[in-house]
Design an enzyme around this catalytic site. Structure first.
Site, mmCIF file in Angstrom:
data_model
loop_
_atom_site.group_PDB
_atom_site.id
_atom_site.type_symbol
_atom_site.label_atom_id
_atom_site.label_comp_id
_atom_site.label_asym_id
_atom_site.label_seq_id
_atom_site.Cartn_x
_atom_site.Cartn_y
_atom_site.Cartn_z
ATOM 1 N N GLU A 177 0.834 -1.209 0.000
ATOM 2 C CA GLU A 177 0.000 0.000 0.000
ATOM 3 C C GLU A 177 0.868 1.259 0.000
ATOM 4 O OE1 GLU A 177 -4.119 -1.621 1.916
ATOM 5 O OE2 GLU A 177 -2.934 -0.325 3.179
ATOM 6 N N GLU A 369 -5.362 -8.425 -0.933
ATOM 7 C CA GLU A 369 -6.066 -8.171 0.337
ATOM 8 C C GLU A 369 -7.516 -7.853 0.056
ATOM 9 O OE1 GLU A 369 -4.507 -5.391 3.231
ATOM 10 O OE2 GLU A 369 -2.456 -5.889 2.660
HETATM 11 C C1 BGP Z 1 -4.380 -2.740 4.885
HETATM 12 C C2 BGP Z 1 -3.036 -3.253 5.281
HETATM 13 C C3 BGP Z 1 -3.031 -4.446 6.143
HETATM 14 C C4 BGP Z 1 -4.272 -4.671 6.957
HETATM 15 C C5 BGP Z 1 -5.560 -4.222 6.321
HETATM 16 C C6 BGP Z 1 -6.760 -4.169 7.234
HETATM 17 O O1 BGP Z 1 -4.327 -1.355 4.933
HETATM 18 O O2 BGP Z 1 -2.197 -3.525 4.188
HETATM 19 O O3 BGP Z 1 -1.815 -4.461 6.815
HETATM 20 O O4 BGP Z 1 -4.118 -4.458 8.272
HETATM 21 O O5 BGP Z 1 -5.456 -2.994 5.699
HETATM 22 O O6 BGP Z 1 -6.731 -3.036 8.020
HETATM 23 P P1 BGP Z 1 -6.966 -3.092 9.571
HETATM 24 O O7 BGP Z 1 -5.962 -4.045 10.093
HETATM 25 O O8 BGP Z 1 -6.743 -1.734 10.069
HETATM 26 O O9 BGP Z 1 -8.348 -3.560 9.776
#
Ligand code: BGP
Length: 471
Positions: A177, A369
């Site tokens: 990201e 993701e």
């Molecule tokens: C993205 C990231 C992850 C992950 C996901 C979910 O931004 O790449 O590392 O954590 O989001 O977000 P969160 O963990 O805040 O729910």
């Protein structure tokens, strides 16, 4: 879906590995990001982690201790039939301060074991080189990506792992990201602001260094092995105009461009005109060397990986509520329901986003993701009935299949986020769970770390076995 579609799951070292002092690992960004009210200011780079109270709780240091549980976790992934598994190397496990000339052998050994364990089950490793991560040594000494030197250290690390894992790892992702740098600069890139610094200038300069490092990594990877596929990674999610008022439409286009900017450079190999003009208007002058533009141009990525959790929405009338979602401020879209954490749920938006990206770039996409963060209830009999998660994933997988089969979007694979429960990046909570596998640990860090199969575990196994036919 194509027969070789890579179904799997995704995690990252900073949120699951733990073992922060094991095997010679050096401190990393995640080790100084606390849980609680100080978390956001630290992640934004406006609160210095060195000023935090002694008794602060740092959930990333232990996380779910995958460092000592990886065999068990991989066996469960194999049981679900994973074809691939996306995870990240912890940079400071391999280069503890970031500045060593030689890698830490024990660190490399850990990833040898992990990768070999995956290959034993025929699971393709997908490696993120930098997932919200950097050795703290480099943050302290050089100000992290503020400094161009960071690219050299990154390349030293890439050189070691590319050579070491050649023949075993084929897919590499440079920066997770990458656009998160603009929103959470410390978490994303180790950037902390000094008083009086022009934040925008600092962020775009750091972005330039990361983009350059990413292109240099692509070059190096292709030199080391023609088999390597290197991708960039975008926190995606199309921005909708709240209304057909052209002012809203124009605003949505500008917001999309804030994110596309990075990918435009990584895929097309040059700074887009709109970005050059924007930087000029903001009075930002990037320090560059004359070869930079050639490096960017000659070393574009092989694929685009992305996360998709939700769409976004903008309105220019200053009215209405805002919605959550990956720290991107967004107007509340009245057509969408939200998760328990206020993130909009928009499966059609997934299809829209995939199409928008593919139309713009025409290279393969890899969804690395997607998922629903939700509170789970562990029943007395050890089961978790996470039908809400199944509903979310089913709708999103349908939308993805439509994008591939009906719209012709070229997709490499799909790795839902947090396939085993882990620490939330934005909140630091354990209770914001994404997994097919429940991990017994709570927000205070208590629990046995026992792994349990949720209802979604069996469901996803069937999805994979039927290549997306049975949903
Ligand atoms: C993205 C990231 C992850 C992950 C996901 C979910 O931004 O790449 O590392 O954590 O989001 O977000 P969160 O963990 O805040 O729910």
């Amino acid at each position: 879906m194509r027969k070789d579609f890579l179904w799997g799951g995704a995690t990252a070292a900073n949120q699951c590995e733990g073992g922060w002092k094991e095997g010679g690992r050096g401190m990393a960004i995640v080790d100084v990001i606390p849980h609680g009210a100080d978390r956001m200011p630290v992640m934004k780079g406006i609160l210095d982690y060195r000023k935090l109270p002694e008794d602060s709780n740092y959930p990333g240091r232990k996380a779910i201790e995958m460092y000592s549980h990886y065999k068990e976790d991989i066996a469960l992934f194999a049981e679900m039939g994973f074809k691939c598994y996306r995870f990240s190397f912890s940079w400071s496990r391999i280069f503890p301060t970031g500045e060593e000339m030689e890698p830490n052998k024990e660190g490399l050994q850990f990833y040898d074991n992990l990768v070999n364990e995956l290959l034993k089950y025929g699971i393709e490793p997908i490696v993120t080189l930098c997932h919200f991560d950097a050795p703290l040594g480099l943050v302290e000494k050089y100000g992290s990506w503020k400094s161009r030197k960071m690219a050299d250290f990154f390349l030293r690390y890439c050189n070691v792992v590319f050579r070491h894992f050649k023949g075993r790892v084929r897919y590499w992702i440079t920066f997770n990201e990458i656009n998160m740098l603009m929103h959470l600069p410390f978490m994303g890139a180790g950037i902390r602001f000094e008083e009086g610094e022009n934040e925008l200038q600092v962020k775009y300069q750091a972005a330039h260094h990361e983009l350059l490092a990413s292109a240099m990594a692509v070059k190096l990877a292709h030199e080391i092995s023609p088999d390597f596929q290197v991708g960039c990674m975008l926190a995606a999610g199309s921005v909708y105009p709240y209304s057909c008022n052209p002012a809203d439409v124009w605003e949505s286009m500008k917001k999309d461009r804030e994110n596309y900017f990075f990918i435009d450079v990584q895929v097309r190999g040059e700074y887009p005109e709109y970005a050059k003009k924007y930087l000029e208007r903001q009075g930002i002058q990037l320090e560059m060397q004359k070869e930079d533009m050639e490096i960017l141009k000659a070393n574009t990525v092989d694929f685009i990986s992305l996360s998709y959790y939700n769409s976004r929405c903008v309105r220019t009338d200053g009215q209405g509520e805002t919605a959550g979602g990956n720290v991107f401020a967004s107007a509340k879209n009245p057509y969408l329901e939200c998760s328990q954490w206020g993130w909009p749920i928009d499966p059609l938006g997934f299809r829209i986003t995939l199409n928008a990206l593919y139309d713009r770039y025409r290279i393969p996409l890899f969804v690395v993701e997607n998922g629903l963060g939700a509170e789970d209830v562990l029943e007395a009999d050890g089961t978790v009935k996470d039908d809400y998660r199944i509903d979310y994933l089913r709708a999103h997988i349908r939308a993805m299949i439509a994008a591939a089969d009906e719209d012709g979007v070229e997709l490499i694979g799909y790795t839902p986020w947090g396939c085993v429960d882990l620490i939330s990046a934005t909140t630091g909570e354990m209770s914001k769970r994404y997994g097919f596998i429940y991990v017994d640990k709570n927000d205070d860090g208590e629990g046995t770390l026992k792994r349990l199969r949720k209802k979604s575990f069996g469901w996803y196994r069937e999805v994979i076995a039927s290549n997306g036919e049975i949903l």
